[in-house]
Scaffold this motif. Structure first.
Motif, PDB file in Angstrom:
ATOM      1  N   GLN A 112      11.944  55.253  78.174  1.00 63.54           N
ATOM      2  CA  GLN A 112      13.231  54.725  78.610  1.00 63.54           C
ATOM      3  C   GLN A 112      14.310  55.790  78.475  1.00 63.54           C
ATOM      4  O   GLN A 112      14.447  56.423  77.432  1.00 63.54           O
ATOM      5  N   ALA A 113      15.073  55.970  79.526  1.00 66.85           N
ATOM      6  CA  ALA A 113      16.117  56.998  79.534  1.00 66.85           C
ATOM      7  C   ALA A 113      17.396  56.448  78.916  1.00 66.85           C
ATOM      8  O   ALA A 113      18.410  56.243  79.579  1.00 66.85           O
ATOM      9  N   THR A 114      17.345  56.181  77.608  1.00 65.37           N
ATOM     10  CA  THR A 114      18.514  55.696  76.866  1.00 65.37           C
ATOM     11  C   THR A 114      18.615  56.471  75.557  1.00 65.37           C
ATOM     12  O   THR A 114      17.620  57.009  75.060  1.00 65.37           O
ATOM     13  N   PRO A 115      19.804  56.526  74.960  1.00 63.68           N
ATOM     14  CA  PRO A 115      19.929  57.147  73.641  1.00 63.68           C
ATOM     15  C   PRO A 115      18.990  56.479  72.643  1.00 63.68           C
ATOM     16  O   PRO A 115      18.679  55.287  72.763  1.00 63.68           O
ATOM     17  N   VAL A 116      18.519  57.237  71.653  1.00 65.15           N
ATOM     18  CA  VAL A 116      17.499  56.744  70.726  1.00 65.15           C
ATOM     19  C   VAL A 116      18.027  56.736  69.299  1.00 65.15           C
ATOM     20  O   VAL A 116      18.639  57.706  68.841  1.00 65.15           O
ATOM     21  N   LEU A 117      17.791  55.618  68.609  1.00 65.89           N
ATOM     22  CA  LEU A 117      18.107  55.519  67.183  1.00 65.89           C
ATOM     23  C   LEU A 117      16.825  55.169  66.436  1.00 65.89           C
ATOM     24  O   LEU A 117      16.196  54.142  66.707  1.00 65.89           O
ATOM     25  N   CYS A 118      16.425  56.038  65.510  1.00 67.99           N
ATOM     26  CA  CYS A 118      15.251  55.792  64.684  1.00 67.99           C
ATOM     27  C   CYS A 118      15.702  55.533  63.246  1.00 67.99           C
ATOM     28  O   CYS A 118      16.570  56.242  62.729  1.00 67.99           O
ATOM     29  N   VAL A 119      15.124  54.530  62.616  1.00 66.91           N
ATOM     30  CA  VAL A 119      15.425  54.215  61.222  1.00 66.91           C
ATOM     31  C   VAL A 119      14.104  54.137  60.469  1.00 66.91           C
ATOM     32  O   VAL A 119      13.213  53.375  60.847  1.00 66.91           O
ATOM     33  N   VAL A 120      13.970  54.927  59.402  1.00 72.04           N
ATOM     34  CA  VAL A 120      12.713  54.950  58.648  1.00 72.04           C
ATOM     35  C   VAL A 120      12.967  54.838  57.156  1.00 72.04           C
ATOM     36  O   VAL A 120      14.047  55.168  56.652  1.00 72.04           O
ATOM     37  N   GLY A 121      11.961  54.369  56.464  1.00 71.28           N
ATOM     38  CA  GLY A 121      11.975  54.321  55.014  1.00 71.28           C
ATOM     39  C   GLY A 121      10.583  54.561  54.492  1.00 71.28           C
ATOM     40  O   GLY A 121       9.598  54.107  55.087  1.00 71.28           O
ATOM     41  N   GLY A 122      10.452  55.318  53.404  1.00 76.04           N
ATOM     42  CA  GLY A 122       9.153  55.565  52.792  1.00 76.04           C
ATOM     43  C   GLY A 122       8.173  56.231  53.731  1.00 76.04           C
ATOM     44  O   GLY A 122       8.513  57.143  54.502  1.00 76.04           O
ATOM     45  N   SER A 123       6.921  55.740  53.708  1.00 76.02           N
ATOM     46  CA  SER A 123       5.884  56.326  54.558  1.00 76.02           C
ATOM     47  C   SER A 123       6.017  55.898  56.011  1.00 76.02           C
ATOM     48  O   SER A 123       5.220  56.284  56.854  1.00 76.02           O
ATOM     49  N   GLY A 124       7.059  55.103  56.323  1.00 75.48           N
ATOM     50  CA  GLY A 124       7.329  54.700  57.699  1.00 75.48           C
ATOM     51  C   GLY A 124       7.687  55.849  58.612  1.00 75.48           C
ATOM     52  O   GLY A 124       7.784  55.670  59.830  1.00 75.48           O
ATOM     53  N   LEU A 125       7.849  57.036  58.045  1.00 74.66           N
ATOM     54  CA  LEU A 125       8.127  58.203  58.883  1.00 74.66           C
ATOM     55  C   LEU A 125       6.924  58.572  59.746  1.00 74.66           C
ATOM     56  O   LEU A 125       7.085  59.139  60.830  1.00 74.66           O
ATOM     57  N   ALA A 126       5.715  58.231  59.299  1.00 74.29           N
ATOM     58  CA  ALA A 126       4.487  58.652  59.997  1.00 74.29           C
ATOM     59  C   ALA A 126       4.482  58.278  61.478  1.00 74.29           C
ATOM     60  O   ALA A 126       4.342  59.151  62.341  1.00 74.29           O
ATOM     61  N   PRO A 127       4.605  56.995  61.843  1.00 67.21           N
ATOM     62  CA  PRO A 127       4.554  56.654  63.276  1.00 67.21           C
ATOM     63  C   PRO A 127       5.737  57.177  64.062  1.00 67.21           C
ATOM     64  O   PRO A 127       5.616  57.424  65.267  1.00 67.21           O
ATOM     65  N   ILE A 128       6.879  57.360  63.401  1.00 63.58           N
ATOM     66  CA  ILE A 128       8.042  57.927  64.087  1.00 63.58           C
ATOM     67  C   ILE A 128       7.757  59.373  64.480  1.00 63.58           C
ATOM     68  O   ILE A 128       8.057  59.807  65.602  1.00 63.58           O
TER      69      ILE A 128
END
Length: 344
Positions: free
Chosen positions: A206-222
């Motif tokens: 999708q051609a839209t601005p992106v906001l990613c929010v992670v915590g702990g080991s949740g960084l892996a899939p990001i």
């Protein structure tokens, strides 16, 4: 008269392929597992959404509220949580990406790289390639112990290189049997088996601005999703991206060099913002402090797409803030990480 008080069993049909009988008050998930059905699951307490499936026909009693976990679209399409649904009649369900003949891919732990005081990257060398969409997860099973299998997200984009390696970010959970076993250096060389990939957390072009929010080991899939965006030259790399990492203290920040390299390859603005919630006041930290949700606003949400991975409480608060700040719910994609107790 006894027939009036018999505990009634109900039939379950999965994807019009597998038929089985569930015991009285048995959940769909427990009944499937009892019958050796390869049914995706993780927490078993209604907190992760791994076992979601679509109810095609029949009626069920839902033991908990699913609205906090499933999207409005999924609820409208009659999705349920198998671990929290007991049949009130014979039922037919549709399980996405289900392959009853999946025997998994065997391999062994070939490396363990500590990332923080309680998170390590566990590297697995496989006998064959495992195919997945970056952002998805797999169930990891040990072959020489009776430790129950657990689900982990792939930490990098899919590759077809000859060494057939993959990896996961594993957080050491107190009394967590699988996490403790996986990050123990004594288990390098130990045999494991990965199931087929599951989950609907993956890159949307999708051609839209992106906001990613992670915590702990949740960084892996990001990390996997961002690598795939760059590798595939997705339309989103032409958009600005903000990556918020919510952690307690400086020692919990990790993978900074890799994230920096991703930012160099990103074609538009790329902002990595660690937010520390429990950093000592007198420390040398000059960055952002507080709760990660405090840094979600109209500027990084309006007309944007959100990707969130981490503890349920953090994600629930973040998603509410995103929607209040102008992000449409159908543009928010998430993966909640839980430990064996059902908590983050």
């Amino acid at each position: 008269m006894l027939g009036l008080f018999e505990k009634k069993e109900h039939r379950l049909v999965i994807n019009a392929q597998k038929s089985l009988v569930l015991k009285h008050k048995e959940t769909i998930l427990n009944g499937a597992l009892r019958n050796d059905v390869k049914f995706p699951h993780s927490c078993k307490v209604g907190g992760c959404g791994t076992c979601k499936c679509r109810l095609i026909s029949g009626k069920v009693k839902e033991l908990t509220d699913k609205s906090y976990l499933l999207s409005k679209q999924e609820i409208a399409e009659n999705y349920i949580l198998a671990c929290q649904s007991t049949p009130k009649s014979d039922v037919v369900i549709e399980l996405p990406n289900w392959d009853k003949n999946d025997n998994g891919v065997a391999g062994y732990i070939s490396g363990i790289e500590p990332l923080t005081h309680n998170i390590s990257e566990v590297i697995v060398s496989l006998d064959d390639h495992i195919h997945y969409k970056p952002g998805q997860y797999t169930s990891v099973q040990t072959l020489d112990t009776d430790i129950p299998a657990r689900c982990y997200s792939f930490a990098h984009k899919h590759t077809l290189d000859e060494d057939k390696k993959t990896s996961f970010f594993v957080r050491a959970v107190p009394e967590g049997h699988m996490s403790t076993w996986l990050i123990d250096p004594m288990n390098i060389g130990a045999k494991v088996k990965l199931s087929a990939a599951s989950g609907d957390f993956y890159l949307r072009d999708q051609a839209t601005p992106v906001l990613c929010v992670v915590g702990g080991s949740g960084l892996a899939p990001i990390i996997a999703v961002l690598e795939e965006a760059i590798n595939s030259n997705s339309a989103i790399i032409d958009q600005p991206l903000t990556l918020l990492m919510g952690v307690r203290s400086q020692r919990d920040i990790y993978y900074q060099e890799h994230i920096k390299n991703l930012g160099v390859l990103w074609k538009n603005d790329f902002h990595f913002i660690p937010v520390l919630s429990d950093e000592p006041i007198d420390s040398d930290w000059s960055g952002q402090r507080g709760m990660v949700t405090e840094y979600i606003n109209e500027k990084n949400c309006h007309y944007g797409t959100g990707y969130l991975c981490g503890p349920p409480a953090m994600l629930d608060a973040a998603m509410k803030k995103m929607q209040v700040s102008g992000m449409e719910s159908h543009r928010i994609f998430f993966d909640k990480f839980l430990d064996q107790s059902g908590s983050s």
